[in-house]
Enzyme design. Structure first.
Site, PDB file in Angstrom:
ATOM      1  CG  HIS A   1      -8.528  -2.878   1.109  1.00 58.40           C
ATOM      2  ND1 HIS A   1      -8.075  -3.677   0.082  1.00 58.40           N
ATOM      3  CD2 HIS A   1      -9.764  -3.322   1.427  1.00 58.40           C
ATOM      4  CE1 HIS A   1      -8.994  -4.584  -0.207  1.00 58.40           C
ATOM      5  NE2 HIS A   1     -10.033  -4.383   0.582  1.00 58.40           N
TER       6      HIS A   1
ATOM      7  CG  ASP B   1      -6.744  -3.737  -3.897  1.00 51.65           C
ATOM      8  OD1 ASP B   1      -6.326  -2.655  -4.345  1.00 51.65           O
ATOM      9  OD2 ASP B   1      -6.617  -4.061  -2.706  1.00 51.65           O
TER      10      ASP B   1
ATOM     11  CG  HIS C   1      -3.539  -2.855   5.463  1.00 53.30           C
ATOM     12  ND1 HIS C   1      -4.410  -1.790   5.445  1.00 53.30           N
ATOM     13  CD2 HIS C   1      -3.880  -3.639   4.408  1.00 53.30           C
ATOM     14  CE1 HIS C   1      -5.249  -1.933   4.428  1.00 53.30           C
ATOM     15  NE2 HIS C   1      -4.946  -3.033   3.785  1.00 53.30           N
TER      16      HIS C   1
ATOM     17  CG  ASP D   1      -4.479  -1.486  -1.786  1.00 57.43           C
ATOM     18  OD1 ASP D   1      -3.751  -2.368  -2.275  1.00 57.43           O
ATOM     19  OD2 ASP D   1      -5.496  -1.731  -1.104  1.00 57.43           O
TER      20      ASP D   1
END
Length: 343
Positions: free
Chosen positions: A197, A284, A159, A195
């Site tokens: 996200h 995740d 991120h 991931d």
């Protein structure tokens, strides 16, 4: 497979995050890395401390003023009479100026952050820099001839943008690994982010470049963090047009939908004909993850590794998310062992 890991990750601990309207202990915690470390050691992988890389190595993908902010942020916080962890309270949103960096620590924090879920504590810089060195070390091993390597990074990195932090991330470990490979003989590098996200920071860093392909499979930003990037129509700009590919999927996605999407992402990578691959390895996507909504089971992670091995590329795995701590190690080791079973 060699593993780069630093115990300094534990220096980043003790903060809280603003999660869906509540100030709570961070889901991104030191025990995540501890569980993964135990799992890869049980699997027989060779774990080593990272090599020492100079601070300047970070500037291949990050802004110098941003790096200096991260390095000195908590010191400035204390100098301003503050104690404990740091969270921003204001951001340069629409209609506000973004061309001026405030001189005060509260303004600087809001300028460089994009959320209030990424606290900075006294040991954050030490941990983040060590994680970056793990990624660079794993990339160096592959550049020197290893077929694959794993960077057990914490905090995660995908991120973090060119001059931006958030989503538990401060320095973009995957981007640093990809850039290292570019700088050491690999003309074209693909980054695959699995991931849950979207890797908004990696996309930001390589948005206008054609030498690094960024491909991401993730929860749809219509409902999932980071909300404001990760749509399928984002494909790069300028020289980078067509070298970003996003595969957003809805909440509740199972292996039935995920498997074909992974195959489609791999087809994109194959069409790019890269010389090496960097995998932003978040687990995740697991059905038991407390802050995510895909429904992959533990049995699916070796399948992901096996699929990635079919690309037959020198590969650097870089650890990202995964917050079901009891199972995180098993799921990470499953990907790595599945990958090695097909090499």
């Amino acid at each position: 497979m060699k593993v780069a890991h630093s115990a300094l990750h534990a220096r980043h601990d003790g903060g809280k995050e603003l999660h869906r309207g509540e100030l709570v202990p961070c889901f991104e915690m030191p025990v995540r890395a501890d569980y993964i470390l135990k799992a890869v050691e049980r699997a027989g992988f060779n774990v080593s401390e990272p090599r020492p890389f100079a601070l300047e190595s970070l500037l291949r993908v990050h802004d110098a003023h941003f790096v200096e902010f991260l390095r000195t942020a908590h010191e400035e916080w204390r100098a301003a009479g503050k104690e404990g962890f740091m969270l921003p309270s204001g951001f340069p949103a629409r209609s506000l100026r973004r061309d001026h960096i405030p001189s005060g620590i509260n303004g600087k924090m809001g300028y460089y952050a994009f959320d209030a879920s990424t606290p900075i504590v006294e040991g954050t810089w030490e941990a983040a820099f060590a994680a970056a060195q793990c990624a660079l070390t794993a990339a160096a091993w592959v550049a020197e001839g290893d077929k694959s390597a794993y960077a057990l990074c914490r905090p995660p990195g995908h991120h973090a943008g060119y001059a931006l932090y958030g989503g538990y991330c401060f320095l973009n470990n995957a981007a640093l690994a990809a850039q290292y490979l570019r700088d050491h003989g690999f003309a074209r590098v693909a980054v695959l982010d699995v991931d849950y996200h979207h890797g908004n920071g990696t996309q930001d860093i390589f948005w206008e470049r054609s030498d690094v392909l960024f491909v991401s499979i993730h929860g749809s930003p219509e409902t999932e963090y980071p909300y404001f990037l990760g749509y399928a129509d984002e494909r790069g700009e300028g020289a980078g047009e067509g070298y970003t590919r996003n595969f957003p999927l809805p909440r509740g996605t199972t292996w039935k939908e995920y498997g074909p999407t992974l195959s489609a992402a791999m087809d994109v990578i194959g069409g790019f004909s890269p010389d090496a691959l960097v995998v932003s390895l978040g687990v995740d996507t697991y059905e038991g993850d407390p802050i995510s909504s895909f429904k992959l089971a533990t049995s699916h992670y070796p399948l992901i590794g096996q699929r990635l091995a079919e690309l037959k590329l020198p590969t650097v795995f870089v650890q990202e998310g995964g917050y079901a701590v009891d199972d995180i190690g098993t799921n990470v080791a499953g990907v790595l062992e599945g990958f090695l079973s097909r090499r």
